[in-house]
Design an enzyme around this catalytic site. Structure first.
Site, PDB file in Angstrom:
ATOM      1  CG  HIS A  27       9.854  -1.544   6.560  1.00 32.55           C
ATOM      2  ND1 HIS A  27      10.167  -0.837   7.688  1.00 32.55           N
ATOM      3  CD2 HIS A  27       8.847  -0.840   5.978  1.00 32.55           C
ATOM      4  CE1 HIS A  27       9.406   0.236   7.789  1.00 32.55           C
ATOM      5  NE2 HIS A  27       8.591   0.256   6.752  1.00 32.55           N
ATOM      6  CG  ASP A  81       6.909   7.929   0.548  1.00 34.73           C
ATOM      7  OD1 ASP A  81       7.348   8.802  -0.220  1.00 34.73           O
ATOM      8  OD2 ASP A  81       5.711   7.581   0.574  1.00 34.73           O
ATOM      9  CD  GLU A  87       4.447  10.217  -1.708  1.00 30.85           C
ATOM     10  OE1 GLU A  87       3.961  10.317  -0.554  1.00 30.85           O
ATOM     11  OE2 GLU A  87       5.413   9.471  -1.973  1.00 30.85           O
TER      12      GLU A  87
END
Length: 514
Positions: A95, A158, A269
């Site tokens: 990632h 997340d 957030e």
């Protein structure tokens, strides 16, 4: 001291070239290693790209280890070669955004090969429960394992389909970090294979310098093969709320209030909605369920930039009524647009794994494996308004190519002994431009990122990059600032031949140290 001087001289040159040619004898010597796993030389294209899809470097081999000893043997072998140009990079779920887990003509370690459900150990007893897992385990699998015991890690990212070692090598942040700190602040112990091929157990009490070096260390000092992660009792459910603001000052004032409360929301957030056409079309679809069929298109921004506050409160079924009262009291203190309050309730696991739901939809549409030229910044509280006025108010014209996250963090929750660097203020904001591009629009996205960075530099915003990407010594030295010399010292101590993580482009491969 001699190592430091030699390393400092070495890093004055530019970053590692992707066109290094290896000595065939060095490469052939790898085939003599006696491993539980194996080295593969014929499918190296599988490790030549990542989630960012902006950099592509072909390794010479992929190591699929079955144990930390496989990694140690390989690193020891390369270290003993001395003048070899071989480098080694740990690759988790790939990632990374700018080729950080790639090793041009080197060896990529497939860390997921270490993952083994039978070796996950949850320790429930005592005041400090923990789970011990491989560095190659995905956080989603760790969560599923700990939930069986009614426990869960305290701090998250997340997106949970990332490896433990990967996020701990950066920081690991999300909406819980204002309270518990990043994931690197919630680790009790690590097993690390250094650049010398040594397997070392370390913690804040034992081999502490290596422990803190590796946490947030961008893979420069060792490969994390095992981690002991702090746990807490897991809630059953989450009340998930979103509200809108048209005034940035009110939005940040409320965010900062929420992260200051000892007893408040468990997750804070936010994101920016820029659509000059007026129709709001990028509220994350995972928020809306058949039970909560809200259509974002019913809102019209009248050309204004809007700011969405996203908050969540954990609860169990037996205290649902009390939670409703707490939430109502907290919301009464905020200054959002009243008609924009939307709430949903869902299981804790589903909330934490919410981004994966979006991933499944994007994959089905062929929109997941595309370039992701993301830019993640940490902006000081003192300059966030100047930043927003220029970037959200002028430079960007829409946010339809990906979310723009923004939320505050408390510096006191970060351990300054780790390698991670943050702005030097009590409160700073994560601002993440999570864009997706086509091949044709990639250069436009990268150019936009450069303009944002140039503004920060010119106006003295004082930002730090999260998941940083630089290519020269001076840029990296500026990033680490007064901690640069400590970073260099740790490199000389734990990876003196600069074998590890060449894709970060911090230290060129050293031939040898006398």
């Amino acid at each position: 001291m001699k190592l430091l001087i030699l390393l400092a001289a070495l890093i004055s040159s530019h970053h590692v070239s992707a066109t290094l040619e290896l000595d065939s004898a060095d490469l052939s010597s790898l085939k003599t290693l006696n491993l539980e796993g194996y080295l593969s030389f014929h499918d190296t294209h599988l490790a030549s790209r990542d989630f960012g899809d902006c950099y592509h470097s072909l390794p010479s081999a992929i190591l699929r280890p079955k144990s930390p000893q496989d990694i140690a043997k390989t690193l020891q072998h390369v270290f003993d070669l001395g003048p070899s140009k071989l480098t080694i990079a740990a690759r988790g779920h790939a990632h990374s955004l700018r080729g950080q887990a790639q090793a041009p003509h080197g060896i990529v370690v497939n860390m997921e090969s270490l993952a083994d459900p039978k070796k996950r150990r949850v320790h429930e007893g005592g005041k400090s429960p923990y789970v011990e897992v491989s560095g190659g385990e995905l956080w989603i699998d760790v969560l599923r394992q700990t939930l069986k015991c009614g426990l869960a890690p305290r701090s998250w990212t997340d997106y949970l389909h990332l490896t433990v070692g990967g996020t701990l090598s950066n920081a690991g942040i999300s909406g819980q970090a204002f309270r518990y700190g990043p994931q690197i602040s919630n680790v009790y112990q690590l097993e690390v294979v250094t650049g010398k091929g040594e397997v070392v157990n370390c913690s804040a009490q034992k081999n502490a310098d290596l422990f803190h070096a590796v946490l947030g260390g961008l893979g420069q000092f060792g490969i994390i093969t095992k981690a002991r992660i702090a746990l807490e009792p897991a809630p059953e459910m989450v009340k998930w709320i979103r509200v809108l603001y048209s005034d940035f000052s009110l939005f940040t004032k409320d965010q900062e209030l929420l992260i200051s409360l000892e007893k408040g929301f468990d997750y804070v957030e936010g994101f920016v909605i820029i659509n000059r056409n007026g129709i709001l079309n990028n509220w994350r679809s995972s928020f809306f369920t058949p039970e909560n069929p809200i259509q974002a298109s019913r809102f019209n921004s009248n050309g204004r930039t809007l700011y969405c506050l996203e908050i969540a409160k954990n609860f169990d079924f037996n205290n649902a009524n009390a939670t409703d009262q707490e939430v109502e009291s907290l919301l009464a203190q905020l200054s959002f647009i009243p008609s924009t309050l939307f709430s949903s309730e869902l299981p804790y696991l589903d909330f934490l794994d919410r981004v994966h739901a979006s991933e499944v939809k994007l994959r089905a549409q062929g929109l997941w494996e595309v370039p992701h030229p993301w830019l993640n910044l940490l902006i000081p509280q003192s300059t966030i308004h100047d930043f927003a006025e220029e970037i959200f108010g002028k430079l960007l014209t829409d946010s339809s190519n990906g979310p723009i996250l923004i939320y505050p963090l408390n510096k006191e929750k970060w351990d300054n002994r780790t390698s991670a660097v943050t702005p030097n203020e009590d409160i700073f904001y994560l601002v993440a431009f999570l864009s997706s591009s086509t091949v044709d629009s990639l250069e436009h996205s990268l150019s936009q990122n450069r303009r944002i960075l140039e503004f920060c530099e010119k106006q003295g915003i004082g930002m730090k990059q999260y998941l940083p990407h630089y290519t020269t010594k001076s840029e990296w030295a500026a990033h680490f600032s007064h901690r640069w010399q400590e970073f260099v010292r740790r490199k000389a101590a734990y990876d003196p031949l600069a074998i590890l993580a060449p894709g970060q482009r911090i230290f060129p491969k050293a031939n040898a140290f006398a």
